[in-house]
Design an enzyme around this catalytic site. Structure first.
Site, PDB file in Angstrom:
ATOM      1  N   GLU A 157       2.990 -12.930   6.075  1.00  0.00           N
ATOM      2  CA  GLU A 157       1.572 -12.597   6.023  1.00  0.00           C
ATOM      3  C   GLU A 157       0.804 -13.578   5.146  1.00  0.00           C
ATOM      4  O   GLU A 157      -0.393 -13.801   5.356  1.00  0.00           O
ATOM      5  CB  GLU A 157       1.382 -11.165   5.499  1.00  0.00           C
ATOM      6  CG  GLU A 157       1.830 -10.099   6.490  1.00  0.00           C
ATOM      7  CD  GLU A 157       1.688  -8.688   5.939  1.00  0.00           C
ATOM      8  OE1 GLU A 157       1.270  -8.555   4.767  1.00  0.00           O
ATOM      9  OE2 GLU A 157       1.991  -7.725   6.659  1.00  0.00           O
ATOM     10  N   ASP A 193      26.936  26.347 -24.046  1.00  0.00           N
ATOM     11  CA  ASP A 193      27.032  25.035 -23.396  1.00  0.00           C
ATOM     12  C   ASP A 193      25.675  24.349 -23.283  1.00  0.00           C
ATOM     13  O   ASP A 193      25.603  23.167 -22.924  1.00  0.00           O
ATOM     14  CB  ASP A 193      27.622  25.175 -21.982  1.00  0.00           C
ATOM     15  CG  ASP A 193      29.089  25.551 -22.001  1.00  0.00           C
ATOM     16  OD1 ASP A 193      29.762  25.196 -22.979  1.00  0.00           O
ATOM     17  OD2 ASP A 193      29.560  26.193 -21.041  1.00  0.00           O
ATOM     18  N   ASP A 219      34.518  21.510 -16.428  1.00  0.00           N
ATOM     19  CA  ASP A 219      35.337  22.668 -16.777  1.00  0.00           C
ATOM     20  C   ASP A 219      36.499  22.744 -15.801  1.00  0.00           C
ATOM     21  O   ASP A 219      36.494  22.089 -14.754  1.00  0.00           O
ATOM     22  CB  ASP A 219      34.516  23.959 -16.664  1.00  0.00           C
ATOM     23  CG  ASP A 219      33.498  24.080 -17.772  1.00  0.00           C
ATOM     24  OD1 ASP A 219      33.819  23.732 -18.909  1.00  0.00           O
ATOM     25  OD2 ASP A 219      32.366  24.525 -17.486  1.00  0.00           O
ATOM     26  N   GLU A 229       0.797  -1.228   0.000  1.00  0.00           N
ATOM     27  CA  GLU A 229       0.000   0.000   0.000  1.00  0.00           C
ATOM     28  C   GLU A 229       0.833   1.285   0.000  1.00  0.00           C
ATOM     29  O   GLU A 229       0.563   2.224  -0.739  1.00  0.00           O
ATOM     30  CB  GLU A 229      -0.944   0.024   1.222  1.00  0.00           C
ATOM     31  CG  GLU A 229      -2.073  -0.982   1.170  1.00  0.00           C
ATOM     32  CD  GLU A 229      -1.731  -2.268   1.911  1.00  0.00           C
ATOM     33  OE1 GLU A 229      -0.530  -2.499   2.151  1.00  0.00           O
ATOM     34  OE2 GLU A 229      -2.645  -3.040   2.223  1.00  0.00           O
ATOM     35  N   ASP A 244      28.741  26.657 -18.232  1.00  0.00           N
ATOM     36  CA  ASP A 244      28.223  27.925 -17.708  1.00  0.00           C
ATOM     37  C   ASP A 244      27.783  28.904 -18.790  1.00  0.00           C
ATOM     38  O   ASP A 244      27.059  29.841 -18.520  1.00  0.00           O
ATOM     39  CB  ASP A 244      29.259  28.605 -16.797  1.00  0.00           C
ATOM     40  CG  ASP A 244      30.599  28.815 -17.495  1.00  0.00           C
ATOM     41  OD1 ASP A 244      30.663  28.588 -18.723  1.00  0.00           O
ATOM     42  OD2 ASP A 244      31.572  29.180 -16.818  1.00  0.00           O
TER      43      ASP A 244
END
Length: 896
Positions: free
Chosen positions: A680, A615, A340, A298, A611
């Site tokens: 279970e 790029d 870089d 669940e 940056d």
């Protein structure tokens, strides 16, 4: 008044300010109350109060009712609806209503988790406020874009996102209008008169909020902000696609469907078996209901969403802003970083350390001669900031500071003399300016030595390049500076190729940018974790190689590609499949894209830093595009998956470690949840296969109490588990590896689940046999053994709860021992276990809950037996892990 006010459609900002941006510029300035010095700070504050923040109205959220309906109709919820319907058919309305309550509680829980995850991602905007450069009080300053008002004078440059609708006053720019017009090619906009009857978006002097500047430089007057912009008018931001499931969530959803299908199949088969062995229909239906409820995970999907969102928040605090939840998972499988050099590996605090001139013929560390100092200063765009210091590119700041004292005087004279500027071009690796000296014009150029020398005449180029190599091997970034004096009366060159020709070399400058102190350790951690690091830089190969060696990049060996733009695809493939870490020197943005494509083609998961505006394609192509938050352009940040608020390489490594931790934690709570399926299910199989001779050891309501009551908080706490020791000392996981593996299922079902099932059933039979029960004896209401049966099922329930504690402790680690992890290193898990025990005690000892869940108080001897279960469950798994570690270490010692 201009006749342009009578257009059939008024300008966007007219309703806001009463000014038409297409009217003559002097009239527009007058109506907006602004000039060359921009607005004053006080006036801007007053207008902000009048016009409101420069933000487009956020898209409307889906209603709570619709969200809740979606959760109630979730495929896994539908299975529980089926189980509830079977309960009503079987004549057990109490159980039916209980299952319906579970569906509702689970839906609300999932809804809250999704909402929390959404808020976590939305909160990241606070880490990345959009900035705008504006002229206020006569000087340029950076402000948050939300604070712009009509009348502000803004400055636009390459890589900027246009922060508001504005009219150009001087300069020219290229603008990417694709988000508004759908046209992919950039459009040139210049400070020119408006065109008669042109549509607003076609006006040659207007720029619009949300578009990006791909080249040039200009100033512009803001005439519309916020919801009054073109972007606000068409509500473009509301068109954002909803968050898609991450690959991890897709995998888990498939597995959940598989388990649900298995549950339905098992229910049908054993329903038939029950009918064949003579089980009453009511008992057979109860058995089918039990199998459905026991198998449905669940809380699995919302728990995964919450774990990913928690990872995003942690990364944001560490300086890495991740823009998508799914990226956290991808970070964990990253195996190559392309970085870089300047500002990422280094501190981006350059200083002039050495120079060389043709006249002296020797490298000197003294102050540069006057001609070189003047040329260095002229060919910059550095300016004075609000604090009195210099602002601009760190390389140019180093040149201006290295040229000598009286910076303010030299910069003012520079700006007065300037007649043209050709900004730095990453492909040409050059920048140039044209300045007026008396009646003559001079061109000043700086850039990569190879590029400058190719445009100079005379001199011994080989000797100059030898000096460049010597400076580069010292780890210095080398720039060449050149001059060209134009004839008296010559016009200002219109094209840069005309200006940057016939140059005379003035000298070379060597700049030193020290590595960041954290980088060497981060590189070592990358190597320990099996990651390779390639440097992609526009700098000289020797300089980049020196910096790489200083921080430890190049293990086991380094290969330097001196001219990356010339490398062919087949050569690139050979390099990237070898064992070397590569320095791609003199690279262009296209080189980054080529490297990213090649690595992806070879099945690598790539993180790529960048940056600049150019790029953006490489950042988009990489699995994890990493933009710089401080030095990066708006375009790069928009294209990236992750933004570094500190521009630090070490933060990338921290993000990868966090990605591995989140992925490991998802596996931990999946293991924890799956391990409880066996104990279970087994009680129902025992009941069915015995033909009812053995009563049900566990009731459906008790299973619901486990799945939704005692299991949930420890599962959530496992999603916050600290990184396991050695997480960054193992190789990256293959991107094709599923979150659920064969080993995990064997561990969950074959070890933890089986041990828990045996222990829980053993205490069930212990209670019954102690009461004198024999197979087939009646245990129903009114029988002599009924109270003993209630105690026995309660013992099974309590045994499962205590086995959960052992499973949670075992699930905390996949390889290391619990001693290495630390018993108390996850306080949230300890709190979850405490809640689990209190919840179970309430069900067992409070009379109202006893009547509802069919429980009974447990005697002390049963409690003593159950108390040992956590240690047994954890201990057997600890032995299994110890055996695996021992086998692995022996294999490494005796291996080849």
């Amino acid at each position: 008044m201009s006749t342009r006010r009578h257009h059939t459609r008024t300008a966007t900002g007219a309703a806001e300010t009463g000014a038409d941006p297409r009217e003559p510029l002097p009239l527009l300035r007058k109506e907006l109350g602004t000039g060359d010095r921009g607005l004053s700070g006080r006036e801007a504050a007053r207008r902000l109060a009048v016009y409101g923040p420069n933000q487009v109205r956020r898209r409307e959220r889906r209603s709570l009712a619709r969200l809740l309906t979606a959760q109630l109709a979730h495929p896994l919820a539908l299975l529980l609806w089926g189980a509830g319907a079977l309960a009503f058919v079987a004549g057990v309305p109490v159980l039916g209503w209980a299952i319906l309550a579970v569906i509702l509680v689970n839906a609300v829980f999932a809804l809250l988790q999704e909402h929390q995850a959404e808020r976590a991602v939305e909160a990241l905007a606070a880490y990345l406020p959009e900035r705008a450069h504006v002229i206020r009080d006569g000087r340029e300053q950076a402000v948050e874009a939300a604070g712009l008002v009509p009348g502000d004078l803004i400055v636009l440059a390459e890589g900027d996102k246009v922060p508001a609708d504005a009219r150009l006053t001087d300069g020219a720019v290229e603008i990417d209008l694709s988000m508004l017009t759908g046209e992919s090619a950039p459009i040139e906009r210049t400070a020119a008169p408006a065109e008669q009857d042109a549509p607003l978006l076609r006006e040659p002097n207007l720029v619009f909020s949300g578009t990006t500047c791909t080249g040039g430089e200009a100033r512009a007057i803001v005439f519309a902000t916020g919801g009054h912009t073109e972007l606000g008018r068409i509500a473009a931001l509301s068109q954002r696609a909803p968050r898609g499931d991450s690959p991890l969530e897709v995998q888990v959803k498939k597995v959940a469907w598989l388990i649900a299908a298995v549950a339905v199949g098992m229910g049908a088969v054993f329903l038939l078996i029950g009918a064949l062995v003579g089980l009453p229909l009511r008992d057979a239906l109860m058995f089918a209901i039990g199998l459905l409820v026991a198998n449905v995970p669940e809380g699995l999907l919302p728990t995964i969403t919450l774990a990913l969102a928690a990872g995003v928040r942690v990364l944001a605090r560490q300086g890495a802003v991740v823009k998508r939840l799914s990226a956290v998972e991808t970070l964990g499988s990253t195996n190559v970083i392309c970085t870089d050099k300047t500002g990422t590996l280094t501190q981006n605090r350059m200083r002039l350390q050495a120079h060389w001139t043709p006249r002296s013929g020797a490298v000197s560390d003294a102050a540069p001669p006057a001609e070189l100092a003047r040329a260095m200063t002229e060919c910059t765009t550095v300016s004075h900031g609000e604090d009195g210091g210099l602002q601009g590119d760190p390389t140019e700041i180093a040149l201006v500071e290295g040229a000598g004292p009286d910076v303010a005087v030299r910069l003012a004279a520079r700006d007065d003399r300037r007649r043209a500027i050709f900004r730095f071009d990453a492909r040409l690796r050059l920048m140039s300016v044209v300045a007026q000296h008396d009646d003559r014009l001079s061109v000043y150029v700086k850039g990569a030595p190879e590029a400058v020398l190719a445009r100079t005449s005379g001199g011994d180029h080989d000797a100059v390049l030898a000096v460049v190599a010597a400076l580069a091997h010292r780890g210095l970034r080398v720039l060449a500076v050149a001059i060209r004096d134009l004839p008296s009366g010559a016009d200002v060159p219109r094209r840069r190729e005309d200006a940057e020709a016939g140059l005379r070399l003035v000298g070379l400058v060597g700049l030193y940018d020290p590595p960041r102190p954290q980088v060497a350790d981060a590189v070592r951690r990358c190597h320990d974790a099996g990651l390779r690091i390639h440097i992609v830089t526009g700098d000289n190969g020797a300089t980049a190689a020196a910096v790489a060696a200083e921080v430890g990049i190049g293990v086991p060996r380094m290969h330097v590609v001196a001219e990356s733009e010339r490398i062919h695809d087949h050569e690139l493939d050979e390099l990237l499949t070898g064992d070397a870490e590569i320095v791609f020197a003199r690279s262009s943005p296209e080189t980054k894209l080529k490297v990213a494509d090649a690595l992806r083609a070879h099945g690598q998961v790539v993180a790529m830093t960048g940056d600049g505006a150019n790029d953006a394609p490489a950042l988009h192509q990489a699995h994890i595009g990493v933009a710089m938050g401080r030095s990066g352009t708006d375009v790069a940040r928009e294209a990236s998956t992750m933004v570094l608020t500190d521009d630090n390489f070490a933060t990338i490594v921290t993000a990868i470690e966090s990605g591995r931790r989140v992925y490991d934690n998802v596996r931990k709570f999946i293991l924890y949840i799956f391990a409880h399926a066996v104990p279970e299910i087994v009680p129902f199989l025992v009941f069915a296969l015995s033909g009812g001779l053995i009563p049900l050891p566990l009731t459906v309501l008790q299973i619901l109490a486990i799945d939704l009551g005692t299991e949930t908080l420890p599962a959530l706490a496992l999603g916050r588990e600290p990184a396991e020791p050695g997480a960054m000392k193992r190789p990256p996981r293959p991107s094709s590896q599923g979150v659920i593996s064969r080993d995990m299922l064997i561990r969950a079902w074959g070890y933890l689940g089986l041990v828990s099932a045996v222990l829980s059933l053993s205490v069930f039979f212990y209670v019954l046999w102690r009461a004198g029960w024999h197979p087939g004896d009646p245990t129903g209401s009114g029988s002599a053994l009924h109270q003993a049966y209630l105690t026995a099922t309660t013992a099974t329930f309590a045994g499962l709860v205590t086995c959960q504690i052992g499973t949670a402790m075992a699930a905390r680690t996949d390889h290391a021992s619990l001693r290495q992890v630390g018993l108390t290193s996850n306080p949230l898990l300890l709190a979850g276990i405490a809640f689990e025990l209190l919840f179970a005690a309430a069900l067992i000892y409070l009379p109202p809950l006893q009547n509802l869940f069919g429980t009974a108080a447990l005697p002390w001897d049963v409690l003593a037996i159950i108390a040992a279960f956590p240690v047994i469950v954890w201990g057997t798994d600890e032995l299994r892990r110890w055996s695996r570690r021992r086998t692995r270490s022996h294999g490494q010692v005796n291996g080849p």
